[in-house]
Design an enzyme around this catalytic site. Sequence first.
Site, PDB file in Angstrom:
ATOM      1  N   SER A 130      32.829 -25.961   6.375  1.00 43.59           N
ATOM      2  CA  SER A 130      32.280 -25.785   7.606  1.00 43.59           C
ATOM      3  C   SER A 130      33.719 -25.598   8.572  1.00 43.59           C
ATOM      4  CB  SER A 130      31.139 -26.644   7.758  1.00 43.59           C
ATOM      5  OG  SER A 130      31.779 -27.582   8.221  1.00 43.59           O
ATOM      6  N   HIS A 151      27.111 -21.895   5.242  1.00 42.47           N
ATOM      7  CA  HIS A 151      28.074 -20.848   5.336  1.00 42.47           C
ATOM      8  C   HIS A 151      27.732 -19.279   4.331  1.00 42.47           C
ATOM      9  CE1 HIS A 151      29.199 -23.451   9.023  1.00 42.47           C
ATOM     10  NE2 HIS A 151      28.989 -24.251   8.109  1.00 42.47           N
ATOM     11  N   LYS A 178      22.705 -19.417  11.011  1.00 43.37           N
ATOM     12  CA  LYS A 178      23.966 -18.982  11.461  1.00 43.37           C
ATOM     13  C   LYS A 178      24.004 -17.617  10.732  1.00 43.37           C
ATOM     14  CE  LYS A 178      25.470 -23.505  11.203  1.00 43.37           C
ATOM     15  NZ  LYS A 178      25.702 -25.039  10.076  1.00 43.37           N
TER      16      LYS A 178
HETATM   17  C1  LIG Z   1      25.264 -26.034  11.221  1.00 38.13           C
HETATM   18  C2  LIG Z   1      25.303 -26.516   9.176  1.00 38.13           C
HETATM   19  C3  LIG Z   1      23.877 -27.779   8.928  1.00 38.13           C
HETATM   20  C4  LIG Z   1      23.202 -28.423  10.102  1.00 38.13           C
HETATM   21  O1  LIG Z   1      22.463 -26.700  10.109  1.00 38.13           O
HETATM   22  P1  LIG Z   1      21.545 -26.814  11.635  1.00 38.13           P
HETATM   23  O2  LIG Z   1      20.206 -25.942  11.392  1.00 38.13           O
HETATM   24  O3  LIG Z   1      22.592 -26.438  12.502  1.00 38.13           O
HETATM   25  O4  LIG Z   1      21.312 -28.134  11.704  1.00 38.13           O
HETATM   26  C5  LIG Z   1      24.460 -27.985   7.619  1.00 38.13           C
HETATM   27  N1  LIG Z   1      25.722 -28.941   7.303  1.00 38.13           N
HETATM   28  C6  LIG Z   1      26.317 -27.248   7.397  1.00 38.13           C
HETATM   29  C7  LIG Z   1      27.897 -27.133   6.164  1.00 38.13           C
HETATM   30  C8  LIG Z   1      26.126 -27.060   8.607  1.00 38.13           C
HETATM   31  O5  LIG Z   1      27.942 -25.613   8.440  1.00 38.13           O
END
Ligand SMILES: *Cc1c(COP(=O)(O)O)cnc(C)c1O
Length: 392
Positions: free
Chosen positions: A177, A205, A236
């Site tokens: 991330s 991602h 996302k």
């Molecule tokens: C954003 C993210 C999460 C958490 O997801 P949310 O739905 O925002 O709680 C988990 N793992 C990774 C790698 C992320 O980037």
Amino acid sequence: MFDYLQSALDQRQANGLMRQRRLLDSPQAEHITANGAAYLSFCSNDYLGLANDPKLVLALQQAATEAGVGSGASNLITGHHRFHDALERSLAAFVGKPAALLFSTGYMANIGVISALMGREDAVFSDKLNHACLNDGAFLSRAKHHRFAHNDINALDQLLAASTARHKLIAADAVFSMDGDIAPLAAYLDLCERYDAYLYVDDAHGFGVLGPQGQGTLQHLGLDSPRLIMMGTLGKAAGVAGAFVAAEQVVIDYLIQHANSYIYTTPAPPPLSAALLAAVDEIKHGEARRQRLFAHIHLLKTSLKLQRWQLAASDTAIQPLIVGDPHEALALSQYLQQHGVLVPAIRPPTVPVNTSRLRISLSAAHQTQDVHTLIRLLHSAEQSLPRHVNAA
Ligand SMILES: *Cc1c(COP(=O)(O)O)cnc(C)c1O
């Protein structure tokens, strides 16, 4: 206690590590209004530009008229709506797994799945740069937690060889991330076969962005195995909120009985699932969006010619510009902001010491000229920003 809290905050401020929230006053998009001013933003993980897509908004509005706004009870009581069920089936089919289970957030999925599947006699093996919620899941599970150096297959091999745990789970971000690079998942899957381990892939991602039709990183790498448990987030690239876990039927059946963050919580409102059904459709037919995104990635990587700061090796929408010193990263972020462009400075403890960075995230919603604006400003910042030498 309050004195302790205040001094910890003062210390964080002095170290250049204080985080601030901005007040967003527009939809999440490439052009936003935050703290009362207009900005071009490279901050969001809305990689396909779906967060404010009219089709999704309409699907949500219509579903709210039909189903109301609240889930009212947990999934195991009366909260499991047919919109939730339809979305689970659609996601499982889309990523090619027998079954899928929805969670309210990716954070809840990771802590719920790992703590349900793993116990005291088991072991979790995590990349050092994994997202914080994977670590929290391992911690909650009470399993032995081994952390190996970033993408280090040999270190992982040795840890697995030495482990006498009953069940072994390798956990990794598919696309990291804060770095944007892709984990060596094919090698991890080989290790799973060799050591009778399982692979939990957090594709926050990659889902929507990578692979045929945006199915995700596993499909991008051509990987499929019953040993794979995939997690994808829906806030996302999918543009809404939530997450899903896709795996063998027995894994999903077990999670419904044992994942506390699934059981002891009220599910996300049914209209969100309806909006997400529309999002899955947009992702499936989103080749033009993905092409635009990858053209932006290519443009940034080939046109940015800085001496002082370098982009990390990444081919994904996450393009980190490594600065090093947290004060300098913050100063660079502030310089861009003064010129109308938002890029977040990411500092310890989110990233290792001396690797403070600007996390540039690109989106299909950006125009080519937006990327040119960013490139031009970074070049001018290199000329005009003083250096910070007190590395922290
Ligand atoms: C954003 C993210 C999460 C958490 O997801 P949310 O739905 O925002 O709680 C988990 N793992 C990774 C790698 C992320 O980037």
